[in-house]
Design a protein around this motif. Structure first.
Motif, PDB file in Angstrom:
ATOM      1  N   THR A 235     -63.005 -29.323 -55.857  1.00  0.00           N
ATOM      2  CA  THR A 235     -64.026 -30.196 -55.281  1.00  0.00           C
ATOM      3  C   THR A 235     -64.210 -29.780 -53.820  1.00  0.00           C
ATOM      4  N   ASP A 236     -63.115 -29.812 -53.074  1.00  0.00           N
ATOM      5  CA  ASP A 236     -63.207 -29.403 -51.681  1.00  0.00           C
ATOM      6  C   ASP A 236     -61.967 -28.568 -51.371  1.00  0.00           C
ATOM      7  N   GLY A 237     -62.051 -27.296 -51.657  1.00  0.00           N
ATOM      8  CA  GLY A 237     -60.875 -26.457 -51.431  1.00  0.00           C
ATOM      9  C   GLY A 237     -61.302 -25.079 -50.966  1.00  0.00           C
ATOM     10  N   ASP A 238     -60.341 -24.165 -50.943  1.00  0.00           N
ATOM     11  CA  ASP A 238     -60.636 -22.795 -50.520  1.00  0.00           C
ATOM     12  C   ASP A 238     -60.823 -21.908 -51.745  1.00  0.00           C
ATOM     13  N   GLN A 239     -61.685 -20.908 -51.581  1.00  0.00           N
ATOM     14  CA  GLN A 239     -61.939 -19.994 -52.691  1.00  0.00           C
ATOM     15  C   GLN A 239     -61.345 -18.621 -52.421  1.00  0.00           C
ATOM     16  N   GLY A 240     -60.677 -18.089 -53.440  1.00  0.00           N
ATOM     17  CA  GLY A 240     -60.182 -16.723 -53.356  1.00  0.00           C
ATOM     18  C   GLY A 240     -61.346 -15.748 -53.484  1.00  0.00           C
ATOM     19  N   THR A 241     -61.031 -14.465 -53.524  1.00  0.00           N
ATOM     20  CA  THR A 241     -62.095 -13.473 -53.452  1.00  0.00           C
ATOM     21  C   THR A 241     -62.302 -12.711 -54.760  1.00  0.00           C
ATOM     22  N   VAL A 242     -61.338 -12.795 -55.680  1.00  0.00           N
ATOM     23  CA  VAL A 242     -61.358 -11.922 -56.853  1.00  0.00           C
ATOM     24  C   VAL A 242     -61.928 -12.662 -58.073  1.00  0.00           C
ATOM     25  N   THR A 243     -63.012 -12.138 -58.619  1.00  0.00           N
ATOM     26  CA  THR A 243     -63.594 -12.743 -59.825  1.00  0.00           C
ATOM     27  C   THR A 243     -62.808 -12.273 -61.061  1.00  0.00           C
ATOM     28  N   PHE A 244     -63.036 -12.925 -62.189  1.00  0.00           N
ATOM     29  CA  PHE A 244     -62.388 -12.532 -63.450  1.00  0.00           C
ATOM     30  C   PHE A 244     -62.776 -11.094 -63.792  1.00  0.00           C
ATOM     31  N   GLU A 245     -64.022 -10.765 -63.549  1.00  0.00           N
ATOM     32  CA  GLU A 245     -64.501  -9.409 -63.843  1.00  0.00           C
ATOM     33  C   GLU A 245     -63.724  -8.364 -63.009  1.00  0.00           C
ATOM     34  N   ASN A 246     -63.569  -8.655 -61.722  1.00  0.00           N
ATOM     35  CA  ASN A 246     -62.833  -7.710 -60.860  1.00  0.00           C
ATOM     36  C   ASN A 246     -61.361  -7.621 -61.248  1.00  0.00           C
ATOM     37  N   TYR A 247     -60.824  -8.771 -61.637  1.00  0.00           N
ATOM     38  CA  TYR A 247     -59.422  -8.811 -62.077  1.00  0.00           C
ATOM     39  C   TYR A 247     -59.245  -7.910 -63.304  1.00  0.00           C
ATOM     40  N   LEU A 248     -60.166  -8.030 -64.279  1.00  0.00           N
ATOM     41  CA  LEU A 248     -60.058  -7.206 -65.494  1.00  0.00           C
ATOM     42  C   LEU A 248     -60.185  -5.730 -65.142  1.00  0.00           C
ATOM     43  N   ARG A 249     -61.096  -5.453 -64.223  1.00  0.00           N
ATOM     44  CA  ARG A 249     -61.292  -4.054 -63.822  1.00  0.00           C
ATOM     45  C   ARG A 249     -59.996  -3.494 -63.234  1.00  0.00           C
ATOM     46  N   SER A 250     -59.304  -4.316 -62.455  1.00  0.00           N
ATOM     47  CA  SER A 250     -58.074  -3.827 -61.814  1.00  0.00           C
ATOM     48  C   SER A 250     -56.952  -3.650 -62.844  1.00  0.00           C
ATOM     49  N   ARG A 251     -57.012  -4.355 -63.957  1.00  0.00           N
ATOM     50  CA  ARG A 251     -55.955  -4.235 -64.979  1.00  0.00           C
ATOM     51  C   ARG A 251     -56.282  -3.206 -66.053  1.00  0.00           C
ATOM     52  N   GLY A 252     -57.563  -2.967 -66.247  1.00  0.00           N
ATOM     53  CA  GLY A 252     -57.987  -2.180 -67.400  1.00  0.00           C
ATOM     54  C   GLY A 252     -57.721  -0.699 -67.236  1.00  0.00           C
ATOM     55  N   THR A 253     -57.669  -0.015 -68.368  1.00  0.00           N
ATOM     56  CA  THR A 253     -57.540   1.431 -68.338  1.00  0.00           C
ATOM     57  C   THR A 253     -58.889   2.015 -68.724  1.00  0.00           C
ATOM     58  N   ALA A 254     -59.004   3.301 -68.599  1.00  0.00           N
ATOM     59  CA  ALA A 254     -60.295   3.947 -68.853  1.00  0.00           C
ATOM     60  C   ALA A 254     -60.787   3.686 -70.282  1.00  0.00           C
ATOM     61  N   ASP A 255     -59.834   3.584 -71.229  1.00  0.00           N
ATOM     62  CA  ASP A 255     -60.271   3.364 -72.615  1.00  0.00           C
ATOM     63  C   ASP A 255     -60.488   1.884 -72.924  1.00  0.00           C
ATOM     64  N   GLY A 256     -60.460   1.059 -71.907  1.00  0.00           N
ATOM     65  CA  GLY A 256     -60.787  -0.352 -72.122  1.00  0.00           C
ATOM     66  C   GLY A 256     -59.648  -1.177 -72.701  1.00  0.00           C
ATOM     67  N   ILE A 257     -58.421  -0.629 -72.701  1.00  0.00           N
ATOM     68  CA  ILE A 257     -57.292  -1.413 -73.225  1.00  0.00           C
ATOM     69  C   ILE A 257     -56.699  -2.237 -72.080  1.00  0.00           C
ATOM     70  N   ILE A 258     -56.591  -3.532 -72.321  1.00  0.00           N
ATOM     71  CA  ILE A 258     -56.037  -4.408 -71.298  1.00  0.00           C
ATOM     72  C   ILE A 258     -54.781  -5.052 -71.859  1.00  0.00           C
ATOM     73  N   LYS A 259     -53.704  -4.974 -71.089  1.00  0.00           N
ATOM     74  CA  LYS A 259     -52.421  -5.498 -71.566  1.00  0.00           C
ATOM     75  C   LYS A 259     -52.334  -6.992 -71.336  1.00  0.00           C
ATOM     76  N   HIS A 260     -51.687  -7.665 -72.259  1.00  0.00           N
ATOM     77  CA  HIS A 260     -51.496  -9.105 -72.160  1.00  0.00           C
ATOM     78  C   HIS A 260     -50.621  -9.452 -70.949  1.00  0.00           C
ATOM     79  N   PRO A 261     -51.111 -10.309 -70.032  1.00  0.00           N
ATOM     80  CA  PRO A 261     -50.357 -10.564 -68.805  1.00  0.00           C
ATOM     81  C   PRO A 261     -49.051 -11.309 -69.026  1.00  0.00           C
ATOM     82  N   TYR A 262     -48.982 -12.160 -70.042  1.00  0.00           N
ATOM     83  CA  TYR A 262     -47.752 -12.921 -70.276  1.00  0.00           C
ATOM     84  C   TYR A 262     -46.833 -12.202 -71.274  1.00  0.00           C
ATOM     85  N   GLY A 263     -47.264 -11.018 -71.679  1.00  0.00           N
ATOM     86  CA  GLY A 263     -46.393 -10.148 -72.466  1.00  0.00           C
ATOM     87  C   GLY A 263     -46.036 -10.637 -73.862  1.00  0.00           C
ATOM     88  N   HIS A 264     -46.780 -11.642 -74.413  1.00  0.00           N
ATOM     89  CA  HIS A 264     -46.489 -12.002 -75.803  1.00  0.00           C
ATOM     90  C   HIS A 264     -47.741 -11.949 -76.650  1.00  0.00           C
TER      91      HIS A 264
END
Ligand SMILES: NC(=O)c1ccc[n+]([C@@H]2O[C@H](COP(=O)([O-])OP(=O)(O)OC[C@H]3O[C@@H](n4cnc5c(N)ncnc54)[C@H](OP(=O)(O)O)[C@@H]3O)[C@@H](O)[C@H]2O)c1
Length: 264
Positions: A235-264
């Motif tokens: 409602t009234d807080g601070d916003q970070g800078t990284v969108t979900f799209e950017n987050y996925l880009r930082s995790r993804g590999t060239a072949d589009g495989i993204i690993k599960h963050p919680y590892g299960h």
């Protein structure tokens, strides 16, 4: 000047790892885990049984309490675990920095109610305290999205809105809070964008070069409350800078495989 000593509960978790990594530039960090201690920077203990906690808190100036049983069926476990941590502190007076969830004070869903109860234990502990509420981490949203996309048709709750935040942004804020003076409830932290579950799934499908049909279904009363339609947004807080799209880009590999963050 002697370096500050900080115990990080949940220091092996998604947030805790990011926090510990950053905090080590500023302080002497001790990570609590149920697993046997690997080195001098870690200590074995269990918030469920109380084992090892007194030794874990001994001599620390601050405790970043990031551990969670993440047990949505039995959310009271987190309340009891927080109490056990506070009981272990005894005569010491460390600054407790607690991480809670945006909406804890207004979404009547068991897990969030339990977070509010745990917040109150911290507030009433008599210790100096600071509590930061954050929205859902991108990692958690990715876990939900991956589960939904396992089925041939992704069934999506209609009208569910989220404002996921990057765990790096949360970790950075936590470092400032730990190194600062006790501040009580501080400004909430969320992500830069409000998105529906459908938006998040589309972004994931694009990033992983996949296709899935989606069907949005209305959620019945209690579940609707659980999804917090709007209740979990800033409602009234601070916003970070990284969108979900950017987050996925930082995790993804060239072949589009993204690993599960919680590892299960
Ligand atoms: N995920 C989100 O979207 C989100 C959003 C806002 C706030 N939060 C809050 O942020 C905190 C961290 O969340 P997260 O997603 O990073 O958690 P996580 O990855 O699930 O990590 C949980 C941590 O808790 C520790 N833990 C669990 N049971 C324990 C026990 N009995 N004794 C000692 N340690 C125990 C685990 O350590 P070991 O396995 O090594 O023992 C692990 O490091 C939680 O309080 C959560 O409610 C999360």
């Amino acid at each position: 000047m002697a370096r500050m000593k900080v115990l990080v509960t949940g220091g092996t978790g998604v947030l805790g790892r990011e926090l510990t990594h950053r905090l080590r530039d500023h302080a002497e960090v001790r990570v609590l885990s149920r697993r046997p201690a690997q080195d001098t920077g870690s200590v074995q203990g269990d918030l469920e049984t109380g084992e090892g906690l007194v030794a874990a808190v001994e001599g620390v100036d601050a405790i970043a309490h990031c551990a969670s049983a993440a047990d949505y069926r039995r959310p009271q476990r987190d309340v009891a675990q927080t109490q056990r941590l506070l009981d272990a502190v005894g005569g010491e007076r460390p600054h407790i920095v607690y991480i809670s969830i945006v909406g804890a004070d207004r979404v009547p869903f068991g897990f969030l109610r339990a977070k509010l109860e745990a917040e109150r234990l911290v507030e009433e502990s008599g210790l100096p305290w600071t509590t930061l509420r954050a929205t859902q981490f991108h990692d958690l949203m990715l876990m939900f999205v991956m589960r939904l996309c396992k089925a041939p048709v992704a069934v999506v709750p209609r009208g569910s809105l989220f404002q996921p935040v990057d765990v790096g942004d949360v970790a950075e804020r936590m470092v400032e809070l730990i190194m600062g003076q006790p501040a009580g409830h501080v400004r909430e932290l969320g992500g830069p964008k409000v998105e529906s579950m459908t938006d998040l799934i589309r972004t994931y499908l694009t990033a992983t070069h996949r296709r899935r049909s989606m069907v949005a279904i209305p959620v019945p009363g209690r579940l609707r409350t659980a999804f917090g339609v709007g209740g979990q947004l800033l409602t009234d807080g601070d916003q970070g800078t990284v969108t979900f799209e950017n987050y996925l880009r930082s995790r993804g590999t060239a072949d589009g495989i993204i690993k599960h963050p919680y590892g299960h």
